[in-house]
Scaffold this active site. Structure first.
Site, PDB file in Angstrom:
ATOM      1  CG  ASP A 102      20.904 -24.478  17.553  1.00  0.00           C
ATOM      2  OD1 ASP A 102      22.196 -24.546  16.597  1.00  0.00           O
ATOM      3  OD2 ASP A 102      20.269 -23.942  16.836  1.00  0.00           O
ATOM      4  CG  ASN A 103      19.191 -26.875  13.745  1.00  0.00           C
ATOM      5  OD1 ASN A 103      17.724 -26.221  14.765  1.00  0.00           O
ATOM      6  ND2 ASN A 103      19.744 -26.398  12.769  1.00  0.00           N
ATOM      7  CG  ASP A 118       8.573 -13.006  11.746  1.00  0.00           C
ATOM      8  OD1 ASP A 118       9.418 -13.884  11.956  1.00  0.00           O
ATOM      9  OD2 ASP A 118       8.138 -12.365  10.775  1.00  0.00           O
ATOM     10  NE  ARG A 170      15.559 -27.169  20.262  1.00  0.00           N
ATOM     11  CZ  ARG A 170      15.016 -27.305  19.522  1.00  0.00           C
ATOM     12  NH1 ARG A 170      16.146 -26.848  18.132  1.00  0.00           N
ATOM     13  NH2 ARG A 170      14.070 -26.626  19.065  1.00  0.00           N
ATOM     14  CG  ASP A 200      16.023 -26.456  10.784  1.00  0.00           C
ATOM     15  OD1 ASP A 200      15.705 -26.423  10.660  1.00  0.00           O
ATOM     16  OD2 ASP A 200      16.922 -25.678  12.006  1.00  0.00           O
ATOM     17  NE  ARG A 249       9.607 -28.767  15.358  1.00  0.00           N
ATOM     18  CZ  ARG A 249      10.726 -27.873  15.405  1.00  0.00           C
ATOM     19  NH1 ARG A 249      11.323 -27.869  13.730  1.00  0.00           N
ATOM     20  NH2 ARG A 249      11.076 -26.403  15.952  1.00  0.00           N
ATOM     21  N   GLY A 254      17.398 -20.015  21.949  1.00  0.00           N
ATOM     22  CA  GLY A 254      16.205 -21.327  22.598  1.00  0.00           C
ATOM     23  C   GLY A 254      14.569 -20.885  21.372  1.00  0.00           C
ATOM     24  N   GLY A 265      12.192 -19.062  19.150  1.00  0.00           N
ATOM     25  CA  GLY A 265      12.161 -18.274  18.678  1.00  0.00           C
ATOM     26  C   GLY A 265      11.262 -17.751  18.451  1.00  0.00           C
TER      27      GLY A 265
HETATM   28  P1  AMP Z   1      16.920 -22.105  13.032  1.00  0.00           P
HETATM   29  O1  AMP Z   1      17.770 -21.841  11.596  1.00  0.00           O
HETATM   30  O2  AMP Z   1      15.478 -22.815  12.778  1.00  0.00           O
HETATM   31  O3  AMP Z   1      17.562 -23.843  13.936  1.00  0.00           O
HETATM   32  O4  AMP Z   1      16.791 -21.000  13.963  1.00  0.00           O
HETATM   33  C1  AMP Z   1      18.223 -20.836  14.681  1.00  0.00           C
HETATM   34  C2  AMP Z   1      17.455 -19.737  15.821  1.00  0.00           C
HETATM   35  O5  AMP Z   1      16.588 -18.859  15.492  1.00  0.00           O
HETATM   36  C3  AMP Z   1      16.855 -20.589  17.338  1.00  0.00           C
HETATM   37  O6  AMP Z   1      16.248 -20.155  18.072  1.00  0.00           O
HETATM   38  C4  AMP Z   1      15.181 -20.243  16.301  1.00  0.00           C
HETATM   39  O7  AMP Z   1      14.048 -20.482  17.212  1.00  0.00           O
HETATM   40  C5  AMP Z   1      15.754 -18.915  16.123  1.00  0.00           C
HETATM   41  N1  AMP Z   1      14.757 -17.771  15.061  1.00  0.00           N
HETATM   42  C6  AMP Z   1      14.590 -18.402  13.135  1.00  0.00           C
HETATM   43  N2  AMP Z   1      13.980 -18.318  12.279  1.00  0.00           N
HETATM   44  C7  AMP Z   1      13.338 -17.272  13.527  1.00  0.00           C
HETATM   45  C8  AMP Z   1      11.965 -16.201  13.638  1.00  0.00           C
HETATM   46  N3  AMP Z   1      11.485 -16.151  12.511  1.00  0.00           N
HETATM   47  N4  AMP Z   1      11.514 -15.452  14.167  1.00  0.00           N
HETATM   48  C9  AMP Z   1      11.815 -15.255  16.052  1.00  0.00           C
HETATM   49  N5  AMP Z   1      13.243 -16.699  15.551  1.00  0.00           N
HETATM   50  C10 AMP Z   1      13.129 -17.417  14.991  1.00  0.00           C
HETATM   51 MG    MG Z   2      16.587 -24.933  15.128  1.00  0.00          MG
END
Ligand code: AMP
Ligand code: MG
Length: 495
Positions: free
Chosen positions: A252-253, A125, A183, A262, A176, A90, A92
């Site tokens: 998810d990307n 965070d 997704r 992403d 963005r 989700g 995050g």
């Molecule tokens: P990503 O690698 O950017 O595709 O992120 C994968 C998942 O990790 C997604 O659900 C993001 O929302 C969550 N996520 C990535 N970085 C953070 C962060 N700093 N804090 C909280 N959630 C994160």
């Molecule tokens: Mg992502």
């Protein structure tokens, strides 16, 4: 009290049932500072760019001011990450403020990335470091001008707060823009829960938003799936034709809209090597350059699987239908790739020898380790050497001698077509950029901003990449590959 300024939001996702998202406000930051506003994109969306640069505007892009009409939510999804199933992901660290209908009639999501924790943050965070925000701004905008469907960067702001990564680093927020953030993982989330009502609502939403023609089909779900397969085949072909390596092609990307999303560990390759991997966490090379088409194919089969309960009431027929949709991918991809490659070579007519002819060039490039981008740019000069402005990129790059026999074959092909050399060259200059977002330049811009609070290199790079097809000798520094000591071997997700 003056009324709260409002923007022309129209939020369709937030009108879907509660289980698609959680209402969530961005977490305010200490001291928002403007990095950059994308004036052209703001204008396209009907937002006054000067307002975005005003005090209130900067509060808005940092997540401290929520204008009227916004309905902030964090959306839920699942996904396969490096092949492993994760049933609950989700947004995050992103919040969807709402949607706007742009001048072209297209609906766009306006999302803040790095705007604080949400119920989907898990251990994170909810924040984004400055480096990855600049990286995404630079590369996503570069992709957009290169004609690649992509999420865009509307604006970026510093937060005045530090985030903890490899030590304390400055935080930032990116605004963005995407045709949607839905997704493959969004479908997987509801399919895994066997929530077929939600799945159907999601399909209807995606059809209405991205594949309206599918609504008229005998089987709209199949027609939507066919549409997604076609858009992804074309998108991945564009990546390959630019030497772009996404680096984290998790389900998810991958967006249903067919846009690239992403910009974490992504990078353009310099010297051509199909095995190239940049991402520090991609140990097995799952997302290497050469694997991008088969991985997209696999991801699409995950979408088909999620859609099975809706494809047909009969399980056998549903499976056959999903399989047929997915089986179309390799040919669609190859057709898009070869079409694009012909354009890069100044050719309009296909030939039975095309696959071999193209592969022979790539083999030479790999053997000689030539720069991917400059090889095609130099070929463009050579299509009509007299007309290459200022001699083209010849001042900084030349093809090795060993290319001579292949060049002879290419010239024979060019001569066999009806277009004259100058037209062929024009066509090639329009698809073979002189400037791409080279890793060492991106890193240089980030380093200056993060370590010296100097954003000039970032702005200069964004400006140069906005005109990638026009080579200027004075900017040759931005066209050439890195010196050995400048080579960036690894990229990081920046999470
Ligand atoms: P990503 O690698 O950017 O595709 O992120 C994968 C998942 O990790 C997604 O659900 C993001 O929302 C969550 N996520 C990535 N970085 C953070 C962060 N700093 N804090 C909280 N959630 C994160
Ligand atoms: Mg992502």
């Amino acid at each position: 009290m003056s009324p709260k300024p409002s923007l022309p939001f129209d939020n369709s996702y937030a009108r879907l049932p509660q289980r698609f998202y959680t209402r969530q406000l961005p977490d305010p930051v200490s001291s928002p500072g403007l990095i950059r506003v994308n004036h052209a994109l703001a204008g396209h969306l009907g937002i006054e760019p000067n307002w975005l640069e005003s005090k209130t505007g900067v509060e808005f892009i940092a997540g401290n001011f929520i204008p009227g009409g916004a309905d902030p939510i964090a959306t839920v999804y699942a996904g396969h990450q490096f092949g492993g199933w994760n049933p609950q992901l989700g947004d995050g660290r992103a919040i969807l403020l709402g949607e706007m209908i742009a001048a072209d009639g297209v609906r766009y999501d306006i999302q803040l990335k790095g705007s604080g924790r949400t119920p989907y943050s898990r251990g994170g965070d909810g924040r984004a470091p400055l480096g990855p925000v600049l990286r995404e701004y630079i590369i996503s905008e570069a992709m957009a001008v290169l004609g690649v469907p992509t999420t865009r960067a509307l604006a970026a702001a510093t937060t005045g707060d530090e985030v903890m990564r490899d030590g304390q680093v400055p935080g930032a927020v990116l605004t963005r823009v995407a045709q949607s953030h839905i997704r493959i993982g969004t479908f997987q989330f509801f399919a895994a829960k066997k929530d077929y009502d939600a799945l159907k609502i999601l399909v209807d939403h995606v059809i209405q938003r991205h594949y309206p023609e599918a609504a008229q089909a005998d089987n709209p779900v199949r027609a939507m799936l066919d549409g997604v397969v076609a858009r992804q085949a074309s998108l991945i072909a564009q990546w390959q034709l630019l030497g772009f390596i996404h680096g984290v092609m998790n389900t998810d990307n991958m967006l249903l809209s067919g846009e690239t999303i992403d910009y974490g560990p992504c990078a353009f390759m310099d010297e051509f090597d199909p095995g190239t991997v940049f991402s520090s966490i991609d140990h097995g090379g799952r997302y290497a350059y050469r694997n991008q088409p088969p991985i997209a194919h696999w991801n699409l089969s995950m979408l088909a699987q999620a859609l099975l309960p809706l494809l047909d009431g009969d399980e056998e027929k549903a499976r056959a239908s999903g399989q047929a949709a997915i089986d179309a991918f390799p040919d669609l991809y190859m057709a898009a790739y070869q079409n694009g490659m012909r354009k890069k070579l100044g050719l309009t007519q296909s030939d039975a020898d095309d696959a071999v002819f193209m592969q022979d060039l790539l083999t030479l490039m790999q053997e000689e380790k030539t720069d991917f981008t400059l090889t095609f740019r130099r070929l463009s000069d050579l299509a009509d050497p007299e007309k290459a402005p200022g001699g083209g990129v010849g001042s900084v790059f030349e093809l090795p001698e060993t290319f001579a026999p292949w060049l002879d074959r290419w010239r024979t092909r060019l001569a066999s077509e009806s277009h004259d050399a100058s037209e062929q060259q024009k066509g090639m200059y329009a698809v073979n950029p002189a400037y791409i977002a080279r890793n060492h330049l991106v890193e240089e811009a980030i380093d200056a901003a993060v370590n010296q609070q100097d954003f000039e290199p970032f702005h200069t790079l964004v400006d140069i990449l906005a005109q990638p097809f026009e080579f200027k000798d004075a900017q040759a520094r931005y066209a050439i590959p890195p010196r050995p000591e400048q080579v960036v071997k690894q990229t990081f997700c920046g999470t």
